[in-house]
Design a protein around this motif. Sequence first.
Motif, PDB file in Angstrom:
ATOM      1  N   LEU A  36       0.837  -1.193   0.000  1.00 30.04           N
ATOM      2  CA  LEU A  36       0.000   0.000   0.000  1.00 30.04           C
ATOM      3  C   LEU A  36       0.877   1.249   0.000  1.00 30.04           C
ATOM      4  O   LEU A  36       1.705   1.430   0.880  1.00 30.04           O
ATOM      5  CB  LEU A  36      -0.905   0.026   1.230  1.00 30.04           C
ATOM      6  CG  LEU A  36      -2.085  -0.942   1.220  1.00 30.04           C
ATOM      7  CD1 LEU A  36      -2.848  -0.824   2.521  1.00 30.04           C
ATOM      8  CD2 LEU A  36      -3.006  -0.699   0.038  1.00 30.04           C
TER       9      LEU A  36
ATOM     10  N   LYS B  13      -4.753   0.764  -2.969  1.00 29.74           N
ATOM     11  CA  LYS B  13      -3.785   1.859  -2.952  1.00 29.74           C
ATOM     12  C   LYS B  13      -4.267   2.937  -1.999  1.00 29.74           C
ATOM     13  O   LYS B  13      -5.410   2.904  -1.543  1.00 29.74           O
ATOM     14  CB  LYS B  13      -3.544   2.416  -4.345  1.00 29.74           C
ATOM     15  CG  LYS B  13      -4.568   3.403  -4.789  1.00 29.74           C
ATOM     16  CD  LYS B  13      -3.962   4.379  -5.782  1.00 29.74           C
ATOM     17  CE  LYS B  13      -3.316   5.545  -5.119  1.00 29.74           C
ATOM     18  NZ  LYS B  13      -2.313   6.194  -5.911  1.00 29.74           N
TER      19      LYS B  13
ATOM     20  N   GLN C 102      -8.349  -2.969   0.026  1.00 34.97           N
ATOM     21  CA  GLN C 102      -7.759  -1.723  -0.447  1.00 34.97           C
ATOM     22  C   GLN C 102      -6.534  -1.966  -1.317  1.00 34.97           C
ATOM     23  O   GLN C 102      -5.660  -2.740  -0.972  1.00 34.97           O
ATOM     24  CB  GLN C 102      -7.356  -0.859   0.742  1.00 34.97           C
ATOM     25  CG  GLN C 102      -6.967   0.524   0.336  1.00 34.97           C
ATOM     26  CD  GLN C 102      -7.753   1.581   1.078  1.00 34.97           C
ATOM     27  OE1 GLN C 102      -8.573   1.253   1.927  1.00 34.97           O
ATOM     28  NE2 GLN C 102      -7.514   2.812   0.760  1.00 34.97           N
TER      29      GLN C 102
ATOM     30  N   VAL D 286      -6.684   3.451   5.492  1.00 34.66           N
ATOM     31  CA  VAL D 286      -7.073   2.165   4.917  1.00 34.66           C
ATOM     32  C   VAL D 286      -8.456   1.789   5.450  1.00 34.66           C
ATOM     33  O   VAL D 286      -8.736   1.978   6.629  1.00 34.66           O
ATOM     34  CB  VAL D 286      -6.050   1.095   5.352  1.00 34.66           C
ATOM     35  CG1 VAL D 286      -6.436  -0.274   4.837  1.00 34.66           C
ATOM     36  CG2 VAL D 286      -4.664   1.473   4.863  1.00 34.66           C
TER      37      VAL D 286
END
Lengths: 248, 638
Positions: free
Chosen positions: B235, B279, B277, B272
């Motif tokens: 991420l 990105k 998720q 987040v």
Amino acid sequence: MKFTLKVWRQTANPKDTGRFRTYEASDISPDTSFLEMLDIVNERLIERGDDPIAFDHDCREGICGTCGCVVNGFAHGHQEGTTLCQLHMRSFDDGQIIWIEPWRARAFPVITDLMVDRSAFDRIIQAGGFISIRTGSPPDGNAIPIPKDDADLAFEAAACIGCGACVASCPNASAMLFVSAKITQLGLVPQGQPERWDRVRTMVAAMEEAGFGACTNNGECEAACPKEIPMDLIARLNRDLACSLLKK
Amino acid sequence: MQLDPKIPEGPIAEKWDRAKFQLKLVNPANKRKYSVIVVGSGLAGASAAATLAELGYGVDCFCYQDSPRRAHSIAAQGGINASKNYQNDGDSDFRLFYDTIKGGDYRSREANVYRLAQLSGNIIDQCVAQGVPFAREYGGLLANRSFGGAQVSRTFYARGQTGQQLLLGAYSALSRQIGLGNVKMHTRTEMLDLVVTDGRARGIVVRDMLSGEVRSHAADAVILATGGYSNVFYLSTNAKGCNVTAAFRAYKRGAAFANPCYTQIHPTCIPVTGEHQSKLTLMSESLRNDGRIWVPKEAGDRRPPGEIPPEDRDYYLERRYPSFGNLVPRDVASRAAKKVCDEGRGVGETGLGVYLDFQTAMERLGEDAIRDKYGNLFHMYEKITAEDPYEVPMRIFPALHYTMGGLWVDYNLESTVAGLFVLGEANFSDHGANRLGASALMQGLADGYFVAPMTVGDFLARAGKSSLSTDSGDFKAAQTEVNEKIKKLLSIKGERTADSFHRELGKILWEHCGMARNAEGLSKALEQIPRLREEFWGNLKVLPGRNDQVNQTLERAGRVADFLEFAEVMVTDALSREESCGGHFREEHQTEEGEARRDDERFAHVAAWEFAGVGKPPVLHKEQLTFHEVSLTQRSYK
């Protein structure tokens, strides 16, 4: 949430004419973006040993212009001023059927599934979408004052991300909004004047050669544009084109 | 391995002029005989490819995207610094140089940073001439705004889309050269190896992402402008496709990797929301001008923010840093957010978030004033989170954003492999241990428009043509290796997807090599990463048997394989740097108040790592940093 997806599948084989396939997307959080929903479906397809859905995407923050599909008949989906990567599943109804197709235009051939070839846009820019300036030879930045209103409008036009939604939504698959955005940006600033009349001719010629259709003032492009570029710019393009032909 | 930074003699302000005079030139008529490969089409790559082609060299440019206009430079929001002093507020090349060195916590090379400051003004001129629509004042002149880490207004901007406008400027220059036939553009093509013969870069091996074809390209010089490696954390605010593969393959062929542990974590990103998720999205740093950051005083206080009275709120930045308050630099703000979340006082469903509250500012200035300043950001926030920040405070959390580390380069941007140049975020050179806002765009364009075109020419004039065709043994061998690796990835037929390995790697790194690091955690990561890598090579599942058409699972698997190796180099570097500086915070090395403590005696050096063979730890080489123009001080924001 739960959805039924009807997704366009087409292999790279040029003889394959493509078809819709049905997939179930279950246990989807409403906070999931549209592309993350496709990620989840793909992850499950891979785990099952099935062929995942190929689609283009990159920045996932609405600026690179890579992503884009026609969702339930709308380019980038139903939400105004939004790219597909910024569309979230909470804006759909639970249990909804969602139709997902690639951009459709002769000038954007389908590569596979939802991926299309948009290199025609690059060829239009290569034909004249620039100011011919060598690195190292410009005057001082403040030597060229530009009225704020012109600079602001040039910026509005320059916000185009080259995603192709205008073409995909146009019944004629016309690229006029895309071309007019660049013509407007460069035509509004003094630096762009020397090449202004040649530029419009070469870019329009490249657009026609690529197989895009003509504009019939339908207005779908403006409605679909994720950066909300107005179709008045097309009038600017037409005016510049007419002037350039008279000057010739 | 020798690390010779090749810093020119003379006073700092004359170094670049002297260097340019000493660099050898290629006769205009001979330039067309030389070929240069440019990998990457972001700000650094596109500007270098266009400028080299203008000079007359034959250029091949490669990018993995479907068009060079999509490179992730396009997502930069805030602006680009330049020491124009248009505001008459006392700016100068020296001030920009000084702010950048200090902002980098005294871990960058003085000569490079000074050159960057000197070239910054030329970049603005160049971009204006290309038609980049920078913001302007009513008189028609260029507007500026202020940014973190500086006391002058030197940031040029195009609303919140400066990166987009600068990249489209470079893309237009590149497109012009493609149209003229001077650059051959290879889109949807991924570099998978570097070919080195007799210590000189000879070309690259690439994979066509549509046909699966693996092929080689030879050239007289190779330029990597392939961006950073934030995605090793899974991420980050980077694009999904950003990866370390090109830089890492170059490392395995002999290019030293410098300071991989210097990673920048941006304090204001949207938190987040769950496992799905893919990105993280940045919210501009400028919001901290009017927003106040707080969390509940008591751990476990789950009341909605509106029901928490002021006396139960902890405005922790204002409390800890009374003089800078909510405007402390990125690294300090990020660590402070982590601290309160670790204490169980984080907000939101996951407990990983803090409030950024505009209530006070709206009471003071009115809602309309806030809408004028930040309307588009509030709109974007609402689109992503479905919460209205005019009604409830924003929730934010730090996220990986930029990597200061990269391939080691000398003053000429040449790596430890002759003829291999590295530009932009992919190199390590200018930002030290922490990058200031609005400096990444400046560096990418300075490298591409002004530095590399000179220094690559010098290399070609000295080294001559490479004269090694793609039929030679080294090209064939590299191509075979690439093919073998692809075959191996396709043949594993395990149970787990590449993404699931990537997510797990990201979690290990975020926990042990993220905002705060310590020897115990880093050592643990060094045990976990090889285990995960082993599982990857035994239990990966990609779409089998398909290497003759689009196979996005295979592309991802190849990148994750390299991240799994690279992560170990990064953690090794973090473990060996026993000090805190900039984005690298070692918990063992902090002051009593919990601030970063540098160790200039032992660590005022660049740590450049050399690949020592598969399964062997990398070898450390040090480039000592010497400071003649600035004196080293401890940063304080109290």
